[in-house]
Write a protein that holds these residues in place. Structure first.
Motif, short mmCIF file in Angstrom:
data_model
loop_
_atom_site.label_atom_id
_atom_site.label_comp_id
_atom_site.label_asym_id
_atom_site.label_seq_id
_atom_site.Cartn_x
_atom_site.Cartn_y
_atom_site.Cartn_z
N TYR A 45 0.86 -1.20 0.00
CA TYR A 45 0.00 0.00 0.00
C TYR A 45 0.89 1.25 0.00
O TYR A 45 0.63 2.22 -0.72
CB TYR A 45 -0.93 0.07 1.22
CG TYR A 45 -1.63 -1.20 1.67
CD1 TYR A 45 -1.98 -2.20 0.76
CD2 TYR A 45 -1.97 -1.40 3.01
CE1 TYR A 45 -2.63 -3.36 1.19
CE2 TYR A 45 -2.62 -2.55 3.44
CZ TYR A 45 -2.94 -3.53 2.52
OH TYR A 45 -3.56 -4.66 2.97
N SER A 150 -4.96 -18.30 6.92
CA SER A 150 -3.84 -18.91 6.18
C SER A 150 -2.69 -17.94 5.92
O SER A 150 -1.63 -18.36 5.46
CB SER A 150 -4.37 -19.44 4.84
OG SER A 150 -5.17 -18.45 4.20
N GLY A 152 -0.08 -14.39 7.00
CA GLY A 152 0.90 -14.09 8.05
C GLY A 152 0.24 -13.81 9.40
O GLY A 152 0.61 -14.40 10.42
N VAL A 153 -0.74 -12.91 9.42
CA VAL A 153 -1.41 -12.57 10.68
C VAL A 153 -2.28 -13.74 11.15
O VAL A 153 -2.35 -14.05 12.35
CB VAL A 153 -2.27 -11.29 10.53
CG1 VAL A 153 -2.99 -10.97 11.82
CG2 VAL A 153 -1.41 -10.11 10.09
N HIS A 192 -13.53 -19.54 2.99
CA HIS A 192 -14.17 -18.22 2.90
C HIS A 192 -14.58 -17.86 1.46
O HIS A 192 -15.18 -16.81 1.25
CB HIS A 192 -13.34 -17.11 3.57
CG HIS A 192 -11.92 -17.02 3.15
ND1 HIS A 192 -10.88 -16.95 4.05
CD2 HIS A 192 -11.33 -16.98 1.94
CE1 HIS A 192 -9.74 -16.88 3.42
NE2 HIS A 192 -9.97 -16.89 2.12
N ASN A 221 -16.65 -9.16 4.88
CA ASN A 221 -17.24 -10.05 5.90
C ASN A 221 -17.93 -9.38 7.07
O ASN A 221 -18.60 -10.08 7.84
CB ASN A 221 -16.15 -10.97 6.46
CG ASN A 221 -15.50 -11.84 5.40
OD1 ASN A 221 -16.18 -12.32 4.50
ND2 ASN A 221 -14.19 -12.01 5.48
N MET A 261 -8.21 -1.52 14.70
CA MET A 261 -6.84 -1.43 15.22
C MET A 261 -5.85 -1.15 14.10
O MET A 261 -6.05 -1.57 12.96
CB MET A 261 -6.41 -2.69 15.97
CG MET A 261 -6.17 -3.90 15.12
SD MET A 261 -5.08 -5.09 15.95
CE MET A 261 -3.46 -4.39 15.65
N LEU A 263 -1.52 -1.21 14.00
CA LEU A 263 -0.30 -1.40 14.77
C LEU A 263 0.46 -0.08 14.95
O LEU A 263 1.15 0.12 15.93
CB LEU A 263 0.57 -2.43 14.03
CG LEU A 263 1.49 -3.31 14.86
CD1 LEU A 263 0.77 -4.00 16.00
CD2 LEU A 263 2.15 -4.33 13.96
N GLY A 311 -4.48 -17.24 -2.12
CA GLY A 311 -3.77 -18.51 -1.96
C GLY A 311 -2.63 -18.40 -0.98
O GLY A 311 -1.57 -19.00 -1.16
N ALA A 312 -2.83 -17.63 0.11
CA ALA A 312 -1.79 -17.50 1.13
C ALA A 312 -1.52 -18.85 1.77
O ALA A 312 -2.44 -19.64 1.98
CB ALA A 312 -2.23 -16.50 2.20
P1 NAP Z 1 -1.51 -12.23 3.92
O1 NAP Z 1 -0.41 -13.05 4.48
O2 NAP Z 1 -1.48 -11.80 2.50
O3 NAP Z 1 -2.88 -13.05 4.15
C1 NAP Z 1 -4.13 -12.57 3.71
C2 NAP Z 1 -5.20 -13.44 4.34
O4 NAP Z 1 -6.51 -12.94 3.99
C3 NAP Z 1 -5.13 -14.87 3.82
O5 NAP Z 1 -5.37 -15.76 4.90
C4 NAP Z 1 -6.28 -14.91 2.82
O6 NAP Z 1 -6.76 -16.21 2.60
C5 NAP Z 1 -7.28 -14.05 3.58
N1 NAP Z 1 -8.47 -13.74 2.80
C6 NAP Z 1 -8.58 -13.60 1.45
N2 NAP Z 1 -9.88 -13.42 1.13
C7 NAP Z 1 -10.59 -13.46 2.30
C8 NAP Z 1 -11.97 -13.37 2.64
N3 NAP Z 1 -12.92 -13.18 1.72
N4 NAP Z 1 -12.32 -13.47 3.93
C9 NAP Z 1 -11.39 -13.65 4.90
N5 NAP Z 1 -10.08 -13.75 4.65
C10 NAP Z 1 -9.69 -13.65 3.37
O7 NAP Z 1 -1.73 -10.89 4.76
P2 NAP Z 1 -1.52 -10.65 6.35
O8 NAP Z 1 -0.16 -10.14 6.56
O9 NAP Z 1 -2.00 -11.86 7.07
O10 NAP Z 1 -2.53 -9.43 6.59
C11 NAP Z 1 -3.94 -9.66 6.52
C12 NAP Z 1 -4.65 -8.29 6.41
O11 NAP Z 1 -4.46 -7.57 7.63
C13 NAP Z 1 -4.12 -7.39 5.29
O12 NAP Z 1 -5.19 -6.68 4.73
C14 NAP Z 1 -3.18 -6.45 6.02
O13 NAP Z 1 -3.03 -5.22 5.34
C15 NAP Z 1 -3.89 -6.30 7.35
N6 NAP Z 1 -3.00 -5.95 8.46
C16 NAP Z 1 -3.42 -4.96 9.29
C17 NAP Z 1 -2.68 -4.63 10.40
C18 NAP Z 1 -3.19 -3.60 11.36
O14 NAP Z 1 -2.41 -3.04 12.13
N7 NAP Z 1 -4.48 -3.33 11.36
C19 NAP Z 1 -1.46 -5.27 10.64
C20 NAP Z 1 -1.06 -6.30 9.78
C21 NAP Z 1 -1.86 -6.64 8.69
P3 NAP Z 1 -6.57 -16.99 1.17
O15 NAP Z 1 -5.37 -16.43 0.49
O16 NAP Z 1 -6.40 -18.43 1.63
O17 NAP Z 1 -7.83 -16.76 0.42
#
Ligand code: NAP
Length: 320
Positions: A45, A150, A152-153, A192, A221, A261, A263, A311-312
């Motif tokens: 982003y 699936s 990172g978070v 999902h 969601n 939230m 970070l 596809g994480a």
């Molecule tokens: P990531 O490793 O790319 O994982 C993304 C996750 O979202 C995967 O598990 C993916 O599943 C899932 N996803 C895709 N479509 C979805 C749906 N319709 N419903 C629910 N989950 C779905 O990213 P990440 O690092 O885990 O981060 C996840 C999100 O949190 C990102 O948007 C990131 O920007 C945000 N984030 C926010 C903060 C904060 O401070 N608020 C901090 C860290 C991250 P599949 O690939 O299996 O479909």
């Protein structure tokens, strides 16, 4: 040293590997020789230039790295040269061979964790821990849905919640992702991408609903989440890529809370608590970051395409 540099905001290709001067630590700073750097969605982003945070150009992306302390500045007593560490933020950027960090953003990396695993901790595990305990205030015995388990978070949240004695359910969007989340020990995994997954999840709680939902894609969601919460349930909005329409009555019916939230807003005192817990969890082996892909530093553009693709299956890391 070699570092990825961004000279103009834009597509992934704006990230180029360049030769830049080695940084030197000032007072209160630590210089880390990086063995692995974690790739987070937020870095994509920021790279586009449309995010609330716009660094001055040129800059080196990245917050999360793991490696060895190369040198410390005056007044640093937390770590010494030669220590294995992971970072939770850097001054000069993590997609590089060396990174300068504020000493408070450098944490010991237990010997049982690899450098690639250390690079998966800073943003993902801190986000999951804060969402679970500092925002949702989850307690042992409660039922949690990790909506997007699936990535990172999500994997971090599953491990943290299971270790704390919560009953953990998760979702993923591919067969590989579902298998990975099951291997992590969640009670039930839902797809999902399937239209009926919210109803299936509700049925799996015996109709009671979830005490906590950790939501990775709130625009898709949130409206449905509010209908599958238990009485007093909390949704933590961790990720969202658009707007959502909700029925506010769903919150009234359950005395429910929607908690945002970021970070970036975490106070230093809370950060110290989070990383004390994460270092302990890495040391005891309850926290075991899952690496989905390792790429060379020069493949930073490819890593940004991959992290935003469906596809994480764990964390993407860059190896200098
Ligand atoms: P990531 O490793 O790319 O994982 C993304 C996750 O979202 C995967 O598990 C993916 O599943 C899932 N996803 C895709 N479509 C979805 C749906 N319709 N419903 C629910 N989950 C779905 O990213 P990440 O690092 O885990 O981060 C996840 C999100 O949190 C990102 O948007 C990131 O920007 C945000 N984030 C926010 C903060 C904060 O401070 N608020 C901090 C860290 C991250 P599949 O690939 O299996 O479909």
């Amino acid at each position: 040293m070699k570092a990825i540099r961004v000279r103009a905001f834009g597509l992934p290709e704006v990230m180029r590997l360049e030769e830049v001067p080695d940084p030197a630590p000032g007072p209160g700073q630590v210089l880390v020789r990086i063995r692995a750097a974690g790739v987070n969605p937020v870095e994509t982003y920021i790279r586009t230039g449309t995010y609330a945070r716009r660094p001055a150009l040129p800059y080196t992306p990245g917050n999360d790295a793991a490696g060895i302390v190369d040198a410390v500045g005056d007044g640093v007593r937390r770590v010494s040269a030669g220590d294995r560490v992971y970072t939770s933020e850097t001054v000069t950027g993590a997609y590089a061979e060396l990174a300068l960090c504020d000493a408070t953003r450098v944490h010991p990396l237990p010997g049982s964790a690899s450098y690639a695993q250390g690079a998966a901790v800073g943003v993902p595990y801190a986000t999951a821990w804060r969402a679970c305990f500092q925002r949702a205030r989850a307690v042992p015995g409660e039922t949690v849905l990790v909506h997007g388990a699936s990535g990172g978070v999500g994997i971090a949240a599953v491990q943290i919640a299971l270790a704390a004695g919560l009953r953990v359910f998760g979702t993923a969007g591919t067969a590989d992702g579902i298998a990975l989340v099951l291997r992590e020990g969640v009670h039930v995994v839902f797809d999902h991408r399937s239209a009926g997954h919210m109803e299936e999840a509700m049925a799996a709680t015996g109709g009671r609903g979830f005490d906590v939902i950790l939501e990775m894609l709130a625009n898709a969601n949130l409206a449905g989440d509010l209908k599958i919460l238990a009485m007093g349930g909390r949704v933590v909005v961790i990720g969202s890529r658009g707007t959502a329409e909700i029925d506010p009555r769903d919150t009234m019916a359950r005395d429910a809370s929607i908690l945002g939230m970021s970070l970036f807003n975490m106070p230093d005192a809370d950060r110290a608590v989070v990383h004390a817990a994460l270092v302990a969890g890495l040391g005891s082996g309850t926290l075991r970051p899952v690496i989905g892909r390792e790429l060379p530093l020069s493949a930073a553009p490819e890593s940004h395409v991959a992290v935003m693709s469906p596809g994480a299956r764990g964390k993407i890391v860059l190896l200098p």
